[in-house]
Design a protein around this motif. Structure first.
Motif, short mmCIF file in Angstrom:
data_model
loop_
_atom_site.label_atom_id
_atom_site.label_comp_id
_atom_site.label_asym_id
_atom_site.label_seq_id
_atom_site.Cartn_x
_atom_site.Cartn_y
_atom_site.Cartn_z
N ILE A 4 39.16 31.50 76.97
CA ILE A 4 38.72 32.14 75.73
C ILE A 4 37.45 32.28 75.36
CG2 ILE A 4 39.09 32.11 73.11
CD1 ILE A 4 42.10 31.22 73.49
N ALA B 79 35.17 35.60 75.42
CA ALA B 79 34.41 36.03 74.18
C ALA B 79 32.93 36.17 74.36
CB ALA B 79 34.61 34.97 73.38
N GLY C 135 30.85 39.61 73.86
CA GLY C 135 29.58 39.68 72.91
C GLY C 135 28.40 40.13 73.67
N ALA D 98 34.35 35.58 63.50
CA ALA D 98 33.67 35.86 65.24
C ALA D 98 34.35 37.05 65.56
CB ALA D 98 33.99 34.66 65.93
N PHE D 99 35.86 37.15 65.34
CA PHE D 99 36.47 38.39 66.06
C PHE D 99 35.64 39.72 65.54
CE2 PHE D 99 40.75 35.86 65.51
CZ PHE D 99 40.49 35.43 66.97
N LEU E 206 32.73 40.43 67.42
CA LEU E 206 33.02 40.74 68.84
C LEU E 206 33.69 42.06 69.06
CD1 LEU E 206 33.97 37.00 69.96
CD2 LEU E 206 32.10 38.34 70.56
N HIS F 4 44.20 34.98 74.07
CA HIS F 4 43.53 35.43 75.41
C HIS F 4 43.51 37.00 75.96
CE1 HIS F 4 42.74 35.10 79.88
NE2 HIS F 4 41.84 34.39 79.57
N PHE G 6 41.33 39.39 74.16
CA PHE G 6 39.87 39.27 74.85
C PHE G 6 39.99 39.95 76.13
CE2 PHE G 6 39.08 35.78 71.64
CZ PHE G 6 37.90 36.35 71.23
N CYS H 126 37.65 42.90 77.47
CA CYS H 126 36.65 43.22 78.52
C CYS H 126 37.13 44.10 79.57
CB CYS H 126 36.60 41.63 79.32
SG CYS H 126 35.93 40.23 78.24
N CYS I 144 37.93 28.11 67.91
CA CYS I 144 37.16 28.63 66.79
C CYS I 144 35.64 28.40 67.47
CB CYS I 144 37.46 28.41 65.55
SG CYS I 144 39.14 28.57 65.07
N MET J 48 34.21 30.62 70.24
CA MET J 48 33.94 32.14 69.74
C MET J 48 32.67 32.38 68.93
SD MET J 48 37.81 33.42 69.01
CE MET J 48 38.51 32.22 67.94
N ALA K 142 30.02 32.15 71.42
CA ALA K 142 29.72 33.39 71.92
C ALA K 142 29.01 34.43 70.92
CB ALA K 142 30.99 34.11 72.14
#
Length: 396
Positions: A12, A16, A20, A53-54, A57, A110, A113, A117, A306, A309, A312
């Motif tokens: 993760i 992340a 980012g 964070a989500f 990102l 996961h 993400f 990617c 957390c 992330m 990241a």
């Protein structure tokens, strides 16, 4: 075309970081030692800071669609089967912290993400590519893989977990610290969860030298069940299958209602929990650590993923702000993250010792103190943690 930023580890944290950095315009190559991208484990908890964070990102909507939103954080006394206290996660909580609290299957997160990617043309994903060492000079970094291949990049981010090979070279602080706490994990179908306990809550039963955690997963099709026993385990173990009798041995002293939850578990696997002492030196020139490689923590604040992330987000923003000047960007990232993550590491240990596992007068004091808090006081207590990655890291 400039050389990519290399990331060791496709968990993760590593994915992340890749997302980012790519969003900020950098080319990235993720180097994962396993033969396929994936995550081992079951449920994880997501505080409001995870959703902050989500969003940064670019996967906020996708993550929100997969999560289950629990109504409470609920603390039970495992000896009396009475509630000690709860924290309401409804509108007042969301208004205070700007985002919800949720739970999700680790594999599902996961996957969010990984899909992000794979859609990004600046990200290259490689499997069966374990980074075992690195070399660097003034213009770049060479990652040395287990098969002898050498890859050149402008920076190397060690997101390769608790047993990080990048950390081994950068820090050289030996094996992780063994906590002596053993966690057993199971996922049970919802219809096997005792009906009276099918709460829409992240519930923790605290008992002498043990605790039990459960919450719904995957559209309420299952419950995540995690039980932890302080049994002075001497050495690290990860994912070992065990029988139900071994699990139950640590919970003979708790209330029958708490025991009834454990009896529903099956296909148990154990982990001996490990962490490390906080350090300040995460960075060496063009090499930096991230997530568990930098600041592995016990699970007791539910903040491991957390924090990765948040790392990241901070890393990507720092490299962007420094216009790709690697060394100063990595140092700025380290300086911003080190105190916050050290606090999470140390407070996670303290929560395990002083809230989840005490007995006798210590437990009675815990119950009295925690039951006396109002909801606003609980929100004040949690503000440092859930305020998100933009909060000043030294805020008390």
């Amino acid at each position: 075309m400039s050389e990519p930023i290399l990331i060791a580890g496709g968990g993760i944290g590593g994915l992340a970081a890749a997302l980012g950095l790519a969003t900020q315009g950098f080319r990235v190559t993720v180097l994962e030692k396993a033969s396929a991208m994936g995550e081992v484990g079951a449920g994880i908890q997501l505080g409001p800071n995870a959703f902050h964070a989500f969003d940064r990102l670019g996967i906020g909507d996708t993550a929100r669609a997969m999560a289950i939103y629990v109504d409470q954080l609920r603390l039970m006394d495992a000896l009396s089967a009475e509630e000690i206290c709860h924290i309401d996660l409804g509108p007042a909580f969301r208004a205070r912290f700007g985002n919800p609290y949720a739970v999700i299957h680790r594999g599902d997160l996961h996957g969010v993400f990984l899909a992000g990617c794979r859609r990004h043309d600046r990200i290259t994903l490689r499997t069966s590519a374990e980074v075992v060492a690195y070399e660097q000079d003034g213009t770049g970094v060479t990652a040395v893989l287990a098969d002898g291949e050498r890859l050149r990049g402008r920076a190397l981010i060690g997101a390769d977990g608790l047993w990080s090979k990048v950390r081994r070279q950068l820090v050289g602080d030996g094996a992780p610290r063994v906590s002596g706490h053993t966690t057993y994990r199971s996922v049970i179908p919802t219809d096997r969860m005792p009906e009276a306990l099918r709460w829409n809550a992240a519930t923790l039963w605290a008992g002498p030298k043990c605790h039990i955690v459960h919450y719904p997963l995957q559209g309420w099709r299952a419950f995540n069940l995690v039980v932890t026993y302080h049994n002075d385990a001497p050495e690290p173990v990860a994912g070992k299958p065990v029988d139900a009798a071994e699990v139950f041995a640590g919970f003979q002293h708790v209330h029958p209602l708490a025991q009834s939850i454990i009896r529903q578990g099956s296909d148990w696997r154990l982990w001996v929990l490990c962490d490390r002492d906080p350090i300040e030196g995460w960075v060496e020139g063009r090499v930096a650590l991230l997530g568990d490689a930098a600041h592995p923590t016990l699970q007791y604040l539910a903040q491991g993923a957390c924090m990765a992330m948040e790392d990241a987000v901070c890393l990507a923003q720092s490299l962007s702000a420094h216009q790709g000047e690697v060394a100063p960007a990595l140092e700025a990232y380290r300086a911003q993250r080190v105190l916050r993550t050290a606090r999470v590491q140390l407070q996670s240990r303290a929560v395990g010792d002083h809230i989840y596992h005490p007995a006798g007068a210590h437990a009675a004091l815990r119950n009295a103190v925690m039951a006396a808090k109002s909801q606003d006081q609980w929100y004040d207590t949690l503000a440092w943690l859930y305020g998100g990655p933009t909060q000043q890291e030294h805020t008390a």
